[in-house]
Write a protein that holds these residues in place. Sequence first.
Motif, PDB file in Angstrom:
ATOM      1  N   LEU A   6      50.923  82.058  64.043  1.00 41.45           N
ATOM      2  CA  LEU A   6      51.985  81.825  64.440  1.00 41.45           C
ATOM      3  C   LEU A   6      53.270  81.744  63.618  1.00 41.45           C
ATOM      4  N   ARG A  11      59.766  74.872  64.961  1.00 39.92           N
ATOM      5  CA  ARG A  11      58.771  74.155  65.115  1.00 39.92           C
ATOM      6  C   ARG A  11      58.304  73.881  66.659  1.00 39.92           C
ATOM      7  N   ARG A  14      56.800  76.896  68.048  1.00 41.90           N
ATOM      8  CA  ARG A  14      55.252  76.998  67.570  1.00 41.90           C
ATOM      9  C   ARG A  14      54.462  75.898  68.407  1.00 41.90           C
ATOM     10  N   LYS A  18      51.299  77.025  70.929  1.00 38.44           N
ATOM     11  CA  LYS A  18      50.180  76.260  70.775  1.00 38.44           C
ATOM     12  C   LYS A  18      49.555  75.692  71.906  1.00 38.44           C
ATOM     13  N   ILE A  29      43.861  79.131  66.378  1.00 38.64           N
ATOM     14  CA  ILE A  29      45.191  79.097  65.623  1.00 38.64           C
ATOM     15  C   ILE A  29      44.650  78.884  64.051  1.00 38.64           C
ATOM     16  N   GLU A  32      50.195  78.883  60.653  1.00 37.75           N
ATOM     17  CA  GLU A  32      51.555  78.803  61.089  1.00 37.75           C
ATOM     18  C   GLU A  32      52.319  79.148  59.894  1.00 37.75           C
ATOM     19  N   GLN A  34      56.957  79.355  59.295  1.00 35.19           N
ATOM     20  CA  GLN A  34      58.320  79.190  59.632  1.00 35.19           C
ATOM     21  C   GLN A  34      59.116  80.425  59.175  1.00 35.19           C
TER      22      GLN A  34
END
Length: 237
Positions: A6, A11, A14, A18, A29, A32, A34
Amino acid sequence: MYNCLLVDDERLARSELKRLLKAHPQCIIAAEAQSGEEALQQLAHSKIDLVFLDIQMPGLTGLQLAEHIPPGTQFIFCTAFNSFALDAFELNAVDYLLKPIAPERLAKALQKLRPANADAAPHFLAEQHGILLKFGDSQRVVKLNEISRFESIGNHAAVYTPYGKSFIHSSLAKIEQKLDPALFFKASRADIVRISAISQIEPAIADGGLIAVLQDGQQVDVSRRQAQQLKQQFSAF
């Protein structure tokens, strides 16, 4: 099962994705990120089958990141903007979801996925593969190793050969899927060139990219993002 990455600088975005993916147990998952730069690191060190990525991010955008996603790794754009849809599908995205993401749209997007690892061993066209091209009033079978360049022109592609220029009704993204990256190089979003047809590389004054000069004299712009990769093509040590 799909190992998912992701990618979103927010945040909360994301977290919401999820939550939605909990209804789809085939999506695991795995990581992740950013930022686009962080995502590239994850892709280099983790086994990722599917990437969900935002477009508008500081630094590397989602569209720029998509150009570096490994072949065989599928990706879905998740964004609040609908103005990038055409660019997204030219990059061969599975789907383009608008935020806030509706559960039913996510479900439809996941139905479009190829089975994980389906492209683990991609089938590229052989160098001797013949392609029927039209030149004026006549048609000719041109072998792939005779083609020096594919150029995107709208929803067509120009094909450069020793017999002149022809056109095929196909996007550059679809063409790229069939070409062995050991033989052809994507110079930019508009051009793919045969590596053995490059005779010279020159710096581009304007944007920090390069200019690839082909054996027949054509000059092809190489984007700044692709410039280093092109240099590596000709690095033996």
